[in-house]
Scaffold this active site. Structure first.
Site, PDB file in Angstrom:
ATOM      1  N   SER A 224       0.839  -1.203   0.000  1.00 14.49           N
ATOM      2  CA  SER A 224       0.000   0.000   0.000  1.00 14.49           C
ATOM      3  C   SER A 224       0.869   1.246   0.000  1.00 14.49           C
ATOM      4  CB  SER A 224      -0.901   0.003   1.240  1.00 14.49           C
ATOM      5  OG  SER A 224      -1.552   1.255   1.401  1.00 14.49           O
TER       6      SER A 224
ATOM      7  N   TYR B 105      -2.082  -0.719  10.275  1.00 12.78           N
ATOM      8  CA  TYR B 105      -2.121  -1.004   8.836  1.00 12.78           C
ATOM      9  C   TYR B 105      -0.901  -0.417   8.137  1.00 12.78           C
ATOM     10  CZ  TYR B 105      -3.656  -1.133   3.979  1.00 12.78           C
ATOM     11  OH  TYR B 105      -3.725  -1.353   2.632  1.00 12.78           O
TER      12      TYR B 105
END
Length: 263
Positions: free
Chosen positions: A152, A166
């Site tokens: 990501s 995350y």
């Protein structure tokens, strides 16, 4: 040096984790549409089976569902054994399964760290480790084996949202990918796609409320499409990507260079 040969995955055996929906389904669809035999696995057995049936019907490749909760070590081992029963080689492993957790700093729970670091990082290592013999067999057959980890942009730049575990887990995944690449060459390449915003279950609530703002902050002014992530995977899986390893490739519409806002 024809384009179709550089991106050819026809007949390759592929595993896409988290392939039952969202980004994983987009990736699996790209492989199936180009003639690969694709295994998908995710915790939602119903979604996994439905996606496999739909993609196989669309063809010309084939999609096979092997549901499992890949946050659990035993389920990862079970998945590997199931594939070993059916295949002698694995040409491409796409580690896509992942989770996120957003909550204010003062209330951010300890369990979020355990859950996300386990699924987003540790189980990527587990599956890579356990599938290595099949990947090495695939490399002997095809020239080079491929591992593609789905990371990501939040692992590359600090996000605006309070998704601490995350972003940390994706940064760890990016580093793990580089470390594995240094060890597995020259027989296997390992690369990471640092994804920006795509239409997935993980992003659904955020896009429902803020899609216009998110897209407007990007140089490309749009949310990622299935073709965007599928094309990157096909490139890294074909002859055109055989000399690329240890990289983090942003597939993000310009998120990392955006100056109009922070995602």
């Amino acid at each position: 040096m024809q384009v179709q040969n550089l991106f050819d995955v026809k007949g390759k055996v592929v595993l896409v984790t988290g392939g039952g929906r969202g980004v994983g389904e987009m990736i699996a669809a790209g492989y199936v549409a180009n003639g690969a035999k694709v295994y998908i696995s995710s915790r939602d057995a119903k979604a996994c089976e439905a996606t496999a049936a739909g993609l196989t019907k669309s063809g010309p490749g084939e999609c096979i569902a092997i549901p499992g909760d890949l946050a659990k070590f035993d389920e990862c081992v079970k998945l590997v054994k199931e594939i070993e029963k059916r295949e002698k080689v694995l040409h491409v492993l796409v580690n896509n399964s992942g989770a996120t957790w957003g909550e204010p700093l003062a209330n951010y729970p300890d369990q979020a760290w355990s859950k996300l670091l386990t699924l987003n990082v540790q189980r990527v290592f587990t599956l890579t480790q356990k599938l290595l013999p099949l990947l090495q067999a695939g490399a002997k057959q095809d020239g080079v084996g491929r591992i593609i980890n789905i990371g990501s942009i939040n692992g590359e730049a600090v996000p605006g949202l309070e998704t601490y575990a995350y972003s940390a887990s994706k940064a760890a995944l990016h580093q793990l990918s580089k470390h594995l690449a240094s060890q597995l060459g020259p027989s296997i390449t390992v690369n990471t796609l640092a994804l920006g915003p795509f239409r997935s279950k993980m992003m659904a609530a955020t896009l429902q409320s803020h899609e216009a703002d998110i897209a407007g902050a990007l140089p490309m002014q749009t949310i990622g499409s299935p073709e965007d992530v599928a094309a990157a995977c096909l490139w890294l899986s074909g002859k055109g990507g055989k000399w690329v390893t240890g990289t983090v490739v942003p597939i993000d519409g310009g998120s990392l260079v955006a100056s109009k806002g922070k995602l």
